[in-house]
Design a protein around this motif. Structure first.
Motif, PDB file in Angstrom:
ATOM      1  N   UNK A   1       0.818  -1.207   0.000  1.00 33.71           N
ATOM      2  CA  UNK A   1       0.000   0.000   0.000  1.00 33.71           C
ATOM      3  C   UNK A   1       0.856   1.263   0.000  1.00 33.71           C
ATOM      4  N   UNK A   2       2.020   1.216   0.624  1.00 30.87           N
ATOM      5  CA  UNK A   2       2.898   2.389   0.593  1.00 30.87           C
ATOM      6  C   UNK A   2       3.406   2.616  -0.821  1.00 30.87           C
ATOM      7  N   UNK A   3       3.843   1.557  -1.472  1.00 30.85           N
ATOM      8  CA  UNK A   3       4.346   1.677  -2.837  1.00 30.85           C
ATOM      9  C   UNK A   3       3.208   1.984  -3.809  1.00 30.85           C
ATOM     10  N   UNK A   4       1.972   1.890  -3.341  1.00 25.86           N
ATOM     11  CA  UNK A   4       0.845   2.306  -4.163  1.00 25.86           C
ATOM     12  C   UNK A   4       0.888   3.772  -4.539  1.00 25.86           C
ATOM     13  N   UNK A   5       1.727   4.545  -3.855  1.00 24.84           N
ATOM     14  CA  UNK A   5       1.914   5.951  -4.215  1.00 24.84           C
ATOM     15  C   UNK A   5       2.755   6.125  -5.477  1.00 24.84           C
ATOM     16  N   UNK A   6       3.315   5.039  -5.990  1.00 23.10           N
ATOM     17  CA  UNK A   6       4.199   5.126  -7.149  1.00 23.10           C
ATOM     18  C   UNK A   6       3.545   5.759  -8.376  1.00 23.10           C
ATOM     19  N   UNK A   7       2.274   5.473  -8.697  1.00 24.17           N
ATOM     20  CA  UNK A   7       1.677   6.118  -9.876  1.00 24.17           C
ATOM     21  C   UNK A   7       1.708   7.638  -9.815  1.00 24.17           C
ATOM     22  N   UNK A   8       1.336   8.195  -8.663  1.00 21.54           N
ATOM     23  CA  UNK A   8       1.337   9.653  -8.541  1.00 21.54           C
ATOM     24  C   UNK A   8       2.759  10.198  -8.623  1.00 21.54           C
ATOM     25  N   UNK A   9       3.706   9.505  -7.992  1.00 23.35           N
ATOM     26  CA  UNK A   9       5.097   9.933  -8.034  1.00 23.35           C
ATOM     27  C   UNK A   9       5.631   9.905  -9.457  1.00 23.35           C
ATOM     28  N   UNK A  10       5.305   8.846 -10.193  1.00 27.12           N
ATOM     29  CA  UNK A  10       5.758   8.729 -11.576  1.00 27.12           C
ATOM     30  C   UNK A  10       5.137   9.806 -12.454  1.00 27.12           C
ATOM     31  N   UNK A  11       3.838  10.073 -12.257  1.00 25.92           N
ATOM     32  CA  UNK A  11       3.170  11.107 -13.048  1.00 25.92           C
ATOM     33  C   UNK A  11       3.802  12.469 -12.804  1.00 25.92           C
ATOM     34  N   UNK A  12       4.180  12.746 -11.546  1.00 25.87           N
ATOM     35  CA  UNK A  12       4.818  14.018 -11.229  1.00 25.87           C
ATOM     36  C   UNK A  12       6.189  14.122 -11.892  1.00 25.87           C
ATOM     37  N   UNK A  13       6.966  13.044 -11.835  1.00 23.22           N
ATOM     38  CA  UNK A  13       8.277  13.039 -12.496  1.00 23.22           C
ATOM     39  C   UNK A  13       8.111  13.240 -13.995  1.00 23.22           C
ATOM     40  N   UNK A  14       7.125  12.566 -14.583  1.00 18.88           N
ATOM     41  CA  UNK A  14       6.911  12.668 -16.029  1.00 18.88           C
ATOM     42  C   UNK A  14       6.522  14.082 -16.433  1.00 18.88           C
ATOM     43  N   UNK A  15       5.673  14.731 -15.620  1.00 15.96           N
ATOM     44  CA  UNK A  15       5.247  16.091 -15.935  1.00 15.96           C
ATOM     45  C   UNK A  15       6.431  17.048 -15.930  1.00 15.96           C
TER      46      UNK A  15
ATOM     47  N   UNK B   1      -2.626   6.323   1.063  1.00 12.61           N
ATOM     48  CA  UNK B   1      -2.014   6.816   2.295  1.00 12.61           C
ATOM     49  C   UNK B   1      -2.884   6.463   3.503  1.00 12.61           C
ATOM     50  N   UNK B   2      -4.187   6.691   3.379  1.00 11.86           N
ATOM     51  CA  UNK B   2      -5.094   6.378   4.481  1.00 11.86           C
ATOM     52  C   UNK B   2      -5.042   4.899   4.836  1.00 11.86           C
ATOM     53  N   UNK B   3      -5.046   4.069   3.819  1.00 13.59           N
ATOM     54  CA  UNK B   3      -4.981   2.630   4.042  1.00 13.59           C
ATOM     55  C   UNK B   3      -3.663   2.244   4.711  1.00 13.59           C
ATOM     56  N   UNK B   4      -2.556   2.856   4.252  1.00  7.33           N
ATOM     57  CA  UNK B   4      -1.246   2.549   4.826  1.00  7.33           C
ATOM     58  C   UNK B   4      -1.168   2.962   6.286  1.00  7.33           C
ATOM     59  N   UNK B   5      -1.683   4.135   6.604  1.00 12.11           N
ATOM     60  CA  UNK B   5      -1.657   4.611   7.990  1.00 12.11           C
ATOM     61  C   UNK B   5      -2.517   3.717   8.877  1.00 12.11           C
ATOM     62  N   UNK B   6      -3.666   3.307   8.351  1.00 10.07           N
ATOM     63  CA  UNK B   6      -4.544   2.432   9.122  1.00 10.07           C
ATOM     64  C   UNK B   6      -3.871   1.089   9.387  1.00 10.07           C
TER      65      UNK B   6
END
Length: 309
Positions: A120-134, A157-162
């Motif tokens: 779930x933490x690495x689930x942030x990868x799509x947003x991180x990749x999109x930001x790098x690509x932009x 993030x919510x799922x990871x924190x939970x």
């Protein structure tokens, strides 16, 4: 190989923003990216299996070395010419991000984190990749795209924190570092896959790391004992042949067809798939929040795939 796999010596690196091309190209690119996500979703469970037999450093080094031998065999058999000098900077970023950085950091994290938590933490990868690509390409997806991506990231993030009880561990630090280096590697790999086949992108990146990988195996095995098990061997074979080589090949082909940012959002489904594998393969307990997160993530994927750059 298709015409898209070929490039003239003077070709300019470009990135598809997902707005052009035929419907058939979009469908095939999406299918390739989905195959990559499925391959990646089994990486964490396979790594946990591999750690039954190997230490973290020897596992990562052996993974890279074996994948490089597979890639080298294909490159030699097909007599693929060495990439032009101007492409080696991008290949170095791919090597540092997806061949060395991400595997090492996530393997270290999995020594203390569960597979489901890491997923779930690495689930942030799509947003991180999109930001790098932009930033890297100068292209800007539509506002709807970013809203859906941010919602998907918030769900993750919510799922990871939970899952972690609100406390971040050393494993989380490794995982967040892995996000950054992997996003950079994905972005450069997606760009290079527009001027050379995706399997050659990861293949040459692996070959570039081969001296380091072989040295790493020799040094790490001297300090980390090996206790071979069936799970350990299968785990190492999967991450070397499928996660590192085949998965990245189809993933880069997919990104080249439908665009880095849009393809990266398909990875929002990866944590859900990894959670499923963690239950069936590792016997981990699935929390009641998982189905809710799964539905929310899939909705975000549907929105981002419809958004136009």
């Amino acid at each position: 190989m298709t015409a898209q796999d070929s490039a003239t010596p003077n070709a300019t690196i470009a990135v598809n923003d997902g707005t052009g091309g035929t419907d058939e190209t979009a469908r095939s690119g999406t299918l390739l990216a989905v195959l990559g996500v499925v391959a990646f979703s089994l990486t964490f469970p396979s790594t946990v299996w591999g750690l039954e037999s190997f230490g973290p450093w020897s596992f990562v080094a052996a993974r890279s070395a074996l994948a490089a031998l597979i890639a080298g065999g294909f490159l030699l058999a097909l007599r693929v010419p060495v990439p032009e000098r101007r492409h080696w900077g991008g290949l170095a970023v791919v090597a540092g991000g997806v061949v060395v950085g991400f595997p090492l950091l996530t393997t270290l994290a999995l020594e203390t984190s569960t597979t489901s938590h890491a997923a779930v933490v690495v689930g942030l990868l799509p947003l991180t990749t999109a930001a790098f690509a932009a930033v890297r390409t100068g292209r800007r997806p539509a506002r709807t795209f970013w809203i859906a991506a941010l919602v998907g990231a918030a769900v993750v993030i919510t799922f990871a924190v939970q899952q972690s009880g609100g406390a971040l561990s050393t494993g989380d630090v490794y995982l967040f570092g892995a996000l950054l280096v992997c996003a950079a590697g994905y972005t450069e790999g997606g760009r290079l896959a527009r001027v050379m086949p995706g399997w050659q992108v990861i293949g040459w990146a692996l070959i570039a790391c081969l001296p380091l990988s072989v040295t790493g195996v020799a040094v790490a095995l001297a300090f980390e004992p090996v206790h071979l098990t069936g799970h350990g061997v299968i785990g190492l074979a999967w991450v070397a042949a499928v996660s590192t080589f085949f998965g990245l090949y189809v993933w880069y082909r997919g990104m080249a067809s439908i665009g880095i940012a849009r393809a990266s959002q398909l990875q929002l489904a990866q944590p859900v798939l990894t959670l499923v594998w963690s239950v069936f393969l590792l016997g981990e307990q699935l929390t009641p929040a998982a189905p809710v997160a799964a539905v929310a993530v899939l909705v975000c994927i549907a929105v981002t795939q419809r958004a136009r750059g």
